[in-house]
Design a protein around this motif. Sequence first.
Motif, mmCIF file in Angstrom:
data_model
loop_
_atom_site.group_PDB
_atom_site.id
_atom_site.type_symbol
_atom_site.label_atom_id
_atom_site.label_comp_id
_atom_site.label_asym_id
_atom_site.label_seq_id
_atom_site.Cartn_x
_atom_site.Cartn_y
_atom_site.Cartn_z
ATOM 1 N N LYS A 19 0.872 -1.155 -0.157
ATOM 2 C CA LYS A 19 0.034 -0.159 -0.108
ATOM 3 C C LYS A 19 0.890 1.477 0.098
ATOM 4 C CE LYS A 19 -4.009 -1.962 2.376
ATOM 5 N NZ LYS A 19 -4.912 -1.986 3.616
ATOM 6 N N ALA A 20 2.185 0.907 0.143
ATOM 7 C CA ALA A 20 3.106 2.312 0.214
ATOM 8 C C ALA A 20 2.890 3.195 -1.056
ATOM 9 C CB ALA A 20 4.349 1.814 0.468
ATOM 10 N N PRO A 21 2.958 4.359 -1.023
ATOM 11 C CA PRO A 21 3.156 4.995 -2.358
ATOM 12 C C PRO A 21 4.220 4.967 -3.220
ATOM 13 C CG PRO A 21 2.406 6.695 -0.509
ATOM 14 C CD PRO A 21 3.199 5.318 0.186
ATOM 15 N N ILE A 22 4.284 5.274 -4.288
ATOM 16 C CA ILE A 22 5.262 4.879 -5.276
ATOM 17 C C ILE A 22 6.507 5.456 -5.090
ATOM 18 C CG2 ILE A 22 4.550 6.426 -7.073
ATOM 19 C CD1 ILE A 22 6.220 2.952 -7.669
ATOM 20 N N GLU A 23 6.438 6.747 -4.567
ATOM 21 C CA GLU A 23 7.496 7.453 -4.014
ATOM 22 C C GLU A 23 8.433 6.815 -3.052
ATOM 23 O OE1 GLU A 23 4.026 10.087 -2.322
ATOM 24 O OE2 GLU A 23 4.412 8.941 -4.258
ATOM 25 N N ILE A 24 7.875 6.264 -2.222
ATOM 26 C CA ILE A 24 8.139 5.441 -0.915
ATOM 27 C C ILE A 24 9.048 4.220 -1.320
ATOM 28 C CG2 ILE A 24 8.134 4.613 1.234
ATOM 29 C CD1 ILE A 24 7.191 7.482 1.035
ATOM 30 N N GLN A 25 8.760 3.999 -2.370
ATOM 31 C CA GLN A 25 9.274 2.617 -3.045
ATOM 32 C C GLN A 25 10.743 3.062 -3.830
ATOM 33 O OE1 GLN A 25 7.187 -0.492 -4.923
ATOM 34 N NE2 GLN A 25 5.330 0.224 -3.634
ATOM 35 N N ASN A 26 10.386 4.146 -4.541
ATOM 36 C CA ASN A 26 11.345 5.068 -5.237
ATOM 37 C C ASN A 26 12.757 5.463 -4.379
ATOM 38 O OD1 ASN A 26 10.139 4.526 -7.550
ATOM 39 N ND2 ASN A 26 9.142 6.441 -7.895
ATOM 40 N N ALA A 27 12.182 5.989 -3.076
ATOM 41 C CA ALA A 27 13.248 6.514 -2.198
ATOM 42 C C ALA A 27 13.777 5.166 -1.768
ATOM 43 C CB ALA A 27 12.509 7.145 -1.027
ATOM 44 N N PHE A 28 13.325 4.299 -1.312
ATOM 45 C CA PHE A 28 14.018 3.171 -0.775
ATOM 46 C C PHE A 28 15.192 2.851 -1.986
ATOM 47 C CE2 PHE A 28 14.617 -1.598 -0.358
ATOM 48 C CZ PHE A 28 15.124 -1.578 0.956
ATOM 49 N N SER A 29 14.704 2.552 -3.100
ATOM 50 C CA SER A 29 15.507 1.957 -4.332
ATOM 51 C C SER A 29 16.845 3.075 -4.322
ATOM 52 C CB SER A 29 14.841 2.001 -5.781
ATOM 53 O OG SER A 29 13.835 1.289 -5.537
ATOM 54 N N THR A 30 16.637 4.369 -3.881
ATOM 55 C CA THR A 30 17.469 5.252 -4.235
ATOM 56 C C THR A 30 18.783 5.047 -3.187
ATOM 57 O OG1 THR A 30 16.248 6.726 -5.361
ATOM 58 C CG2 THR A 30 18.167 7.825 -4.536
ATOM 59 N N LEU A 31 18.041 4.893 -1.904
ATOM 60 C CA LEU A 31 18.846 5.046 -0.756
ATOM 61 C C LEU A 31 19.523 3.849 -0.402
ATOM 62 C CD1 LEU A 31 16.730 7.340 1.698
ATOM 63 C CD2 LEU A 31 18.843 7.916 0.586
ATOM 64 N N SER A 32 18.779 2.471 -0.809
ATOM 65 C CA SER A 32 19.362 1.409 -0.423
ATOM 66 C C SER A 32 20.834 0.847 -1.069
ATOM 67 C CB SER A 32 18.389 0.425 -0.640
ATOM 68 O OG SER A 32 18.057 0.024 -2.045
ATOM 69 N N ASP A 33 21.271 -0.163 -0.592
ATOM 70 C CA ASP A 33 22.223 -0.696 -0.879
ATOM 71 C C ASP A 33 22.076 -1.782 -1.899
ATOM 72 O OD1 ASP A 33 24.948 -1.678 -1.685
ATOM 73 O OD2 ASP A 33 25.569 -2.442 0.370
ATOM 74 N N PRO A 34 22.479 -1.931 -3.100
ATOM 75 C CA PRO A 34 21.888 -2.841 -4.050
ATOM 76 C C PRO A 34 22.368 -4.362 -3.596
ATOM 77 C CG PRO A 34 23.006 -1.190 -5.274
ATOM 78 C CD PRO A 34 23.192 -0.857 -3.734
ATOM 79 N N GLN A 35 23.573 -4.586 -2.878
ATOM 80 C CA GLN A 35 24.071 -5.823 -2.556
ATOM 81 C C GLN A 35 23.260 -6.353 -1.319
ATOM 82 O OE1 GLN A 35 26.152 -7.388 -4.207
ATOM 83 N NE2 GLN A 35 26.514 -5.801 -5.420
ATOM 84 N N SER A 36 23.042 -5.630 -0.225
ATOM 85 C CA SER A 36 22.315 -5.884 1.099
ATOM 86 C C SER A 36 20.790 -5.719 0.971
ATOM 87 C CB SER A 36 22.884 -5.229 2.140
ATOM 88 O OG SER A 36 22.753 -3.950 2.021
#
Length: 569
Positions: A19-36
Amino acid sequence: MGQASSSSSEQTPDTQTLKAPIEIQNAFSTLSDPQSKLIPLLSLQVSLSLSLSLSLSLCVRVSKTLILLIFSIGFQRVFHLTLKDHEITEGPPAALLESFLGLLEHLGSTIVDEFFVVDKGGGISLSEFVNGYFKCSRTTSSGSKSIIGLLRLFAFTAEKSDFPLNLKFESVENEEEDENYKISGWLRPSDLLMLLWMCWVLLLDSEKKRRKVNVEFPDLDHLLSSAVLFCAEGGVCNVWDCDLLSLDFQLPGDKVYMWILKTVPFLPDCFGQFFKSKLQNCATAEELELASSSVDGTSLTRACDAKLFSSGRAWAIYLTLASDALRKELLCACFPSICHGTEENVLYRSSIDGKGLNRFWSNIEGYYGPLLMLVSASSGDGQESNNSVNRWIIGELIEKGFENRDQFYGGSGSLYAISPVFHVFPPFGREKNFVYSHLHPTARVYEPHPKPVGIAFGGKVGNERIFIEEDFSRVTVRHHAVDKTYQPGPLMPNQGFLPLEASILEVEVWGLGGRRAKEVQNSYKKREELFTEQRRKVDLKTFANWEDSPEKMMMDMITDPNSVRREDR
């Protein structure tokens, strides 16, 4: 181990994550480490910190000389300015400003600790990031829980900044919905001032839009006086001449909560705007650019403002409104250097346009959007040079401009006590006598019972709660018992039951209807000027021949009224 568990949780997201807005998921993709697949703790703290290196400038008088104190704060550093051989006689103490800057430095880490749960891998997973978003969203919405959430955030940030507050929160587990808290303890007036400053800076940061700005450091004495009087339930000092920061007075935590709820209910929204702005920046990778660059230079300067509608007073009214459109317009008055063309919103200022109802009307006629009218007056002899005279400011926010009527009208509005104590008086619901604005009729006709000429708010005709005389020289304020339109309460300290007459010092009217309302007024004024010009024009061809002129016919009738005249056919 923590990384593996977080990866498995990413593959099977829960309902709240979906249910999270798309910008929240985009923010996670931007801030998160691709490996972990985790957001590093430090990265999130920096992203939720102030996006600029903030400098606070305060004008104070030292030995009759105006000096400038400058404090700066960055992500990892705080610069302090030490004063030697100088005595500050005006403005907040330097120690208070240093504590405030330390508060701002630890804000980002406190937000993460308060709303987000760190995974075993040392970061924040998607599900915990979404959960933190929803918890923070509940705190930023309007209502009692949002106020408690703001006070908790302030208290925990202050504790990290090495000046703990005497404010405590007791968990109440027997609530039907979520966990709630009972507030105990107390705050000092200086603590409350720092809370207001923090909310101001958060709103500023959300509106800055990466631009270099120079904004006034607001004078919030009217809000501080309001809180002190509310919590004291009486006069602890003379608000006309009192150093509130020097008061040895404790503001109970539960009463501070009630004051925010009744007086400035949208104070938590400043943190809400800040939080939404940070998430939007993260979703577009803008925040990471800001963190790695040196885009800073915001300066907050406290200075005397000649306008009645100063930044601090505009912000106080902003915190009482639920309308997004009105709040957007008020932001230009709160941060004039961010919004260009702020002076265009000033429709009338008596010191420039002249006093009187006719001059007032020529400036506001045709404006059909929301209006804010401010009146500055002095109780006493009205001499501005007399420092013993008590000066105060009241205001009225109306819905759809002024109309020339001999009776009350309007569908909504609010009265404001603005200075020296701030308070709002929204509609009461029993009557709808919001506005009265009556000019002299253009045609002189006999009136057996003439209606008063002037501007009024609340009450009834002849017994108004506020009445401004036609020449704008005097204003009469009556007790709230005569008014069934606006909520009761004094419009200035020690108002009393008898009508109070005061000399008007200044009147301002600000248009809050946006660009469209101003364009409509400009079109109205051009049309009226065209009609006036057409009425002034004389057709010289019609009166070129004296024999055909109506003047000759009248002269002939006067000289020989008995002469027989026939119509030429």
